[in-house]
Enzyme design. Structure first.
Site, PDB file in Angstrom:
ATOM      1  N   CYS A  31       0.844  -1.200   0.000  1.00 34.48           N
ATOM      2  CA  CYS A  31       0.000   0.000   0.000  1.00 34.48           C
ATOM      3  C   CYS A  31       0.880   1.251   0.000  1.00 34.48           C
ATOM      4  O   CYS A  31       2.012   1.221   0.462  1.00 34.48           O
ATOM      5  CB  CYS A  31      -0.886  -0.038   1.248  1.00 34.48           C
ATOM      6  SG  CYS A  31      -1.911   1.414   1.512  1.00 34.48           S
ATOM      7  N   HIS A  64       0.713  -3.672   6.315  1.00 35.33           N
ATOM      8  CA  HIS A  64      -0.440  -3.525   7.222  1.00 35.33           C
ATOM      9  C   HIS A  64      -1.699  -4.018   6.530  1.00 35.33           C
ATOM     10  O   HIS A  64      -2.798  -3.759   6.999  1.00 35.33           O
ATOM     11  CB  HIS A  64      -0.581  -2.053   7.630  1.00 35.33           C
ATOM     12  CG  HIS A  64      -0.805  -1.160   6.455  1.00 35.33           C
ATOM     13  ND1 HIS A  64       0.221  -0.759   5.634  1.00 35.33           N
ATOM     14  CD2 HIS A  64      -1.933  -0.654   5.923  1.00 35.33           C
ATOM     15  CE1 HIS A  64      -0.283  -0.027   4.655  1.00 35.33           C
ATOM     16  NE2 HIS A  64      -1.581   0.043   4.796  1.00 35.33           N
TER      17      HIS A  64
HETATM   18  N1  APR Z   1      -3.702  14.040  -9.773  1.00 36.72           N
HETATM   19  C1  APR Z   1      -4.382  12.902 -10.048  1.00 36.72           C
HETATM   20  N2  APR Z   1      -3.930  11.667  -9.713  1.00 36.72           N
HETATM   21  C2  APR Z   1      -2.747  11.589  -9.106  1.00 36.72           C
HETATM   22  C3  APR Z   1      -1.961  12.728  -8.787  1.00 36.72           C
HETATM   23  C4  APR Z   1      -2.488  14.001  -9.149  1.00 36.72           C
HETATM   24  N3  APR Z   1      -1.834  15.136  -8.907  1.00 36.72           N
HETATM   25  N4  APR Z   1      -0.830  12.297  -8.162  1.00 36.72           N
HETATM   26  C5  APR Z   1      -0.913  10.952  -8.076  1.00 36.72           C
HETATM   27  N5  APR Z   1      -2.051  10.516  -8.645  1.00 36.72           N
HETATM   28  C6  APR Z   1      -2.528   9.125  -8.769  1.00 36.72           C
HETATM   29  C7  APR Z   1      -1.477   8.117  -9.178  1.00 36.72           C
HETATM   30  O1  APR Z   1      -1.308   8.077 -10.586  1.00 36.72           O
HETATM   31  C8  APR Z   1      -2.053   6.809  -8.623  1.00 36.72           C
HETATM   32  O2  APR Z   1      -2.884   6.147  -9.559  1.00 36.72           O
HETATM   33  O3  APR Z   1      -2.919   8.697  -7.465  1.00 36.72           O
HETATM   34  C9  APR Z   1      -2.896   7.269  -7.425  1.00 36.72           C
HETATM   35  C10 APR Z   1      -2.334   6.814  -6.073  1.00 36.72           C
HETATM   36  O4  APR Z   1      -2.453   5.429  -6.031  1.00 36.72           O
HETATM   37  P1  APR Z   1      -1.429   4.429  -5.299  1.00 36.72           P
HETATM   38  O5  APR Z   1      -0.037   4.885  -5.535  1.00 36.72           O
HETATM   39  O6  APR Z   1      -1.830   3.039  -5.678  1.00 36.72           O
HETATM   40  O7  APR Z   1      -1.713   4.709  -3.741  1.00 36.72           O
HETATM   41  P2  APR Z   1      -2.817   4.025  -2.795  1.00 36.72           P
HETATM   42  O8  APR Z   1      -2.236   2.823  -2.155  1.00 36.72           O
HETATM   43  O9  APR Z   1      -4.108   3.964  -3.518  1.00 36.72           O
HETATM   44  O10 APR Z   1      -2.897   5.123  -1.639  1.00 36.72           O
HETATM   45  C11 APR Z   1      -3.426   6.423  -1.909  1.00 36.72           C
HETATM   46  O11 APR Z   1      -4.482   6.672   0.230  1.00 36.72           O
HETATM   47  O12 APR Z   1      -4.495   5.415   2.169  1.00 36.72           O
HETATM   48  C12 APR Z   1      -3.901   6.464   1.493  1.00 36.72           C
HETATM   49  O13 APR Z   1      -1.643   6.503   2.353  1.00 36.72           O
HETATM   50  C13 APR Z   1      -2.434   6.246   1.223  1.00 36.72           C
HETATM   51  O14 APR Z   1      -2.066   8.528   0.729  1.00 36.72           O
HETATM   52  C14 APR Z   1      -2.208   7.244   0.142  1.00 36.72           C
HETATM   53  C15 APR Z   1      -3.499   7.221  -0.640  1.00 36.72           C
HETATM   54 ZN    ZN Z   2      -2.922   0.902   3.519  1.00 37.94          ZN
END
Ligand code: APR
Ligand code: ZN
Length: 362
Positions: free
Chosen positions: A41, A62
């Site tokens: 995650c 986690h």
């Molecule tokens: N605008 C749009 N999308 C964005 C931007 C932005 N400026 N920056 C990043 N993204 C997109 C990425 O391309 C990606 O698809 O946000 C998504 C984030 O997804 P993951 O990296 O898979 O992260 P995830 O595990 O989903 O967690 C997201 O939720 O629980 C919280 O701590 C975690 O802050 C994190 C968030």
């Molecule tokens: Zn998580």
């Protein structure tokens, strides 16, 4: 004591190392779990980068599921051999939050598990991320952090219910209580955001607009129920949301990235009287700045959502039942599997945006 291999972060921005650690026996109210799978995650990555501060060294992971190997003398809810999803908010059951029906806000269970010192190395304690530490062959967690599931549910799909799926679906169903026909925008279609999208579809929202910078994620968002997708890098996402909602903005928008800039976009893209729900975890030192006059004059509300406001004992079985009925996608989230010693590649794939969810299998 047993020796287990675990993925450890020793210091902020250090490479993750797979190391042998000592794991102590479970105490009276604790459970020893043999991990079957652990999701990768973005919150784990936040800990590695220091955006989410926690005492180090620590065992990562986690979002876990596994099989109960041993139980403490006072454990009643699970028994040896049970398949379980791990929860990262174990609850005490007797504090003000637990007694008022908000177990996900219980601080006591979490504080206790942070001090549990289940892993050690050369006599020194190694923490567990969010009190779980699921990127290890075995871990020890409190009884309230283990939710039993049927043994025929694949553990590499079930583990996702332990964080991303609950956080995403719960934000829609429990925190925002989205109603059929409401318009929804989801900023960030990653491992958590895709679950906000499918939660919105389950709730009967329309339209469901996914915003991301990555076209591959936008394709996945469509497969998870988005009716419209917007590439936030290709134009003004706020204007796109307004255009799709008769100029008003959406009823409910979700930020699932943890970016102050995107929280502002989500807020501006919400209609008068609407709700902006922040799921993404911004860096601990970041401040969010919004046009204050819109809070009263447009009567907008801005709320946070922790762990999908879930009651894990109630909601894990619900989500597993929806999965069994074919109404909740779990298998489709797992785009890549890694062995524990490939943990570095798993984080690289997350950072590169190559996966919906990567899962470490044991
Ligand atoms: N605008 C749009 N999308 C964005 C931007 C932005 N400026 N920056 C990043 N993204 C997109 C990425 O391309 C990606 O698809 O946000 C998504 C984030 O997804 P993951 O990296 O898979 O992260 P995830 O595990 O989903 O967690 C997201 O939720 O629980 C919280 O701590 C975690 O802050 C994190 C968030
Ligand atoms: Zn998580």
């Amino acid at each position: 004591m047993r020796t287990v291999r675990a993925a450890v972060v020793n210091a902020v921005r250090d490479a993750v190392r797979v190391e042998p650690l000592s794991l102590r026996e479970p105490r009276a109210d604790e459970v020893l779990v043999r991990l079957g799978a652990s999701g990768v995650c973005h919150s784990d990555l936040h800990v590695i980068t220091g955006d989410l501060p926690m005492p180090l060294p620590a065992v990562l992971g986690h979002e876990g599921a596994g099989v109960v190997e041993e139980v403490g003398a006072a454990v009643r809810r699970v028994k040896v051999g049970d398949h379980v999803v791990l929860s990262w908010v174990p609850y005490c059951g007797s504090c003000w939050y637990c007694e008022s029906g908000h177990t996900h806000l219980c601080e006591m269970g979490y504080v206790k598990s942070l001090a549990a010192e289940v892993f050690t190395r050369d006599g020194g304690a190694v923490g567990q991320l969010a009190g779980v530490g699921s990127m290890a062959e075995f871990t020890v967690v409190p009884e309230s952090g283990c939710i039993p599931i049927d043994a025929d549910i694949p553990l590499d799909s079930a583990c996702l219910v332990g964080c991303g799926v609950m956080t995403g679906v719960g934000a829609v169903i429990n925190t925002a209580r989205v109603e059929p026909g409401q318009s929804v925008a989801v900023f960030g279609a990653g491992g958590v955001g895709l679950n906000v999208v499918q939660g919105a579809a389950l709730a009967g929202a329309h339209p469901i607009i996914a915003v991301d910078l990555n076209e591959r994620k936008l394709g996945l968002a469509r497969a998870f129920g988005a009716t419209h997708v917007v590439n936030g890098g290709a134009g003004d996402a706020v204007a796109a949301l307004q255009e799709l909602t008769g100029g008003r903005g959406v009823d409910v928008s979700f930020e699932v990235i943890g970016s102050p800039d995107v929280i502002l976009q989500a807020f501006l893209g919400t209609r008068r009287g609407g709700k902006t729900v922040v799921v993404g975890v911004a860096p601990a030192t970041a401040m969010v700045s919004l046009p204050g006059f819109l809070l009263p004059l447009a009567e907008k509300s801005l709320v946070g959502s922790l762990y999908g406001s879930a009651d894990m004992a109630r909601d894990v079985p619900r989500l597993i039942a929806l999965y069994r009925a074919g109404k909740l996608k779990l298998d489709e989230l797992v785009t890549r599997r890694f062995a524990l010693n490939e943990v570095g590649e798993a984080f690289a794939a997350l950072q590169a945006g190559d996966v919906a969810r990567g899962v470490i299998t044991f």
